[in-house]
Motif scaffolding. Structure first.
Motif, PDB file in Angstrom:
ATOM      1  N   THR A   1       0.826  -1.218   0.000  1.00 39.75           N
ATOM      2  CA  THR A   1       0.000   0.000   0.000  1.00 39.75           C
ATOM      3  C   THR A   1       0.856   1.262   0.000  1.00 39.75           C
TER       4      THR A   1
ATOM      5  N   ALA B   1      -3.961   1.172  -4.742  1.00 42.05           N
ATOM      6  CA  ALA B   1      -4.343  -0.244  -4.830  1.00 42.05           C
ATOM      7  C   ALA B   1      -5.280  -0.618  -3.689  1.00 42.05           C
ATOM      8  N   THR B   2      -6.487  -0.105  -3.761  1.00 39.00           N
ATOM      9  CA  THR B   2      -7.468  -0.442  -2.724  1.00 39.00           C
ATOM     10  C   THR B   2      -7.963  -1.877  -2.860  1.00 39.00           C
ATOM     11  N   TRP B   3      -7.772  -2.472  -4.022  1.00 38.66           N
ATOM     12  CA  TRP B   3      -8.179  -3.856  -4.237  1.00 38.66           C
ATOM     13  C   TRP B   3      -7.366  -4.814  -3.359  1.00 38.66           C
TER      14      TRP B   3
ATOM     15  N   PHE C   1      -9.059  -6.799  -0.337  1.00 32.91           N
ATOM     16  CA  PHE C   1      -9.824  -8.038  -0.484  1.00 32.91           C
ATOM     17  C   PHE C   1      -8.983  -9.279  -0.164  1.00 32.91           C
TER      18      PHE C   1
END
Length: 187
Positions: free
Chosen positions: A109, A115-117, A120
């Motif tokens: 991060t 890259a908010t994915w 998950f």
């Protein structure tokens, strides 16, 4: 002329009861117990007290690390907890890699801020770790219930104990693992 020796009969043994010494008087006992309220050499007394406490703490630390029952905190005591510890320690767990996964996520991060994915897979691994710990806890509870003959005799709080132990690095677990990986643990 020959001397006649007169044999004396053996004296009867006198049975003595008690402790074999006189009972001390009250004055003697009070004098033996008398000591100053404040010691005369405070530095030496403090030094001696610190060394005694340090030795005691060191014995407790080593005993805790080796899994000696009397040095364990209340949460780790008992045969059921020992079985749960040995069961978890005898296998690889997904929770052992949780901290390295968090570190990789943190670095990723920082490198890729948008890259908010990445959340998950992180939450997926966290859920996998919790599920793994709960499955292990259920297996341990079932094995203990079979051994004890009743589900009601299994200690409360064992699920959380197993999940927390499974989520730690093996080298950082306290008390230290007493079994090697791959060892078959019997209830």
């Amino acid at each position: 002329m020959a001397k006649k020796t007169v044999e004396t009969p053996p004296e009867p043994e006198v049975l003595t009861s008690g402790k074999g010494r006189a009972t001390p008087s009250r004055r003697e006992r009070e004098a033996a117990n008398r000591r100053p309220i404040v010691v005369t050499d405070r530095k030496a007394a403090r030094r001696q007290s610190r060394t005694r406490e340090a030795e005691s703490r060191e014995r407790a630390r080593i005993g805790l690390a080796n899994g000696e029952e009397r040095y364990l905190p209340a949460r780790d005591r008992g045969p059921q907890r020992r079985f749960a510890r040995d069961w978890v320690d005898s296998q690889w767990t997904t929770g052992e890699f949780l901290i390295p996964v968090f570190v990789v996520f943190f670095v990723a991060t920082l490198v890729i801020p948008s890259a908010t994915w990445l959340f998950f897979p992180l939450y997926g691994y966290l859920a996998l770790t919790i599920i793994d710990g709960l499955v292990r806890a259920a297996l341990i509870r079932r094995r203990l219930a079979q051994k004890l003959g009743d589900k009601g005799k299994v200690e409360r709080g064992l699920n959380l104990y197993v999940v927390m132990r499974a989520a730690q690095f093996r080298t950082l677990r306290v008390p230290k693992p007493q079994v090697k990986r791959g060892t078959r643990v019997e209830a």
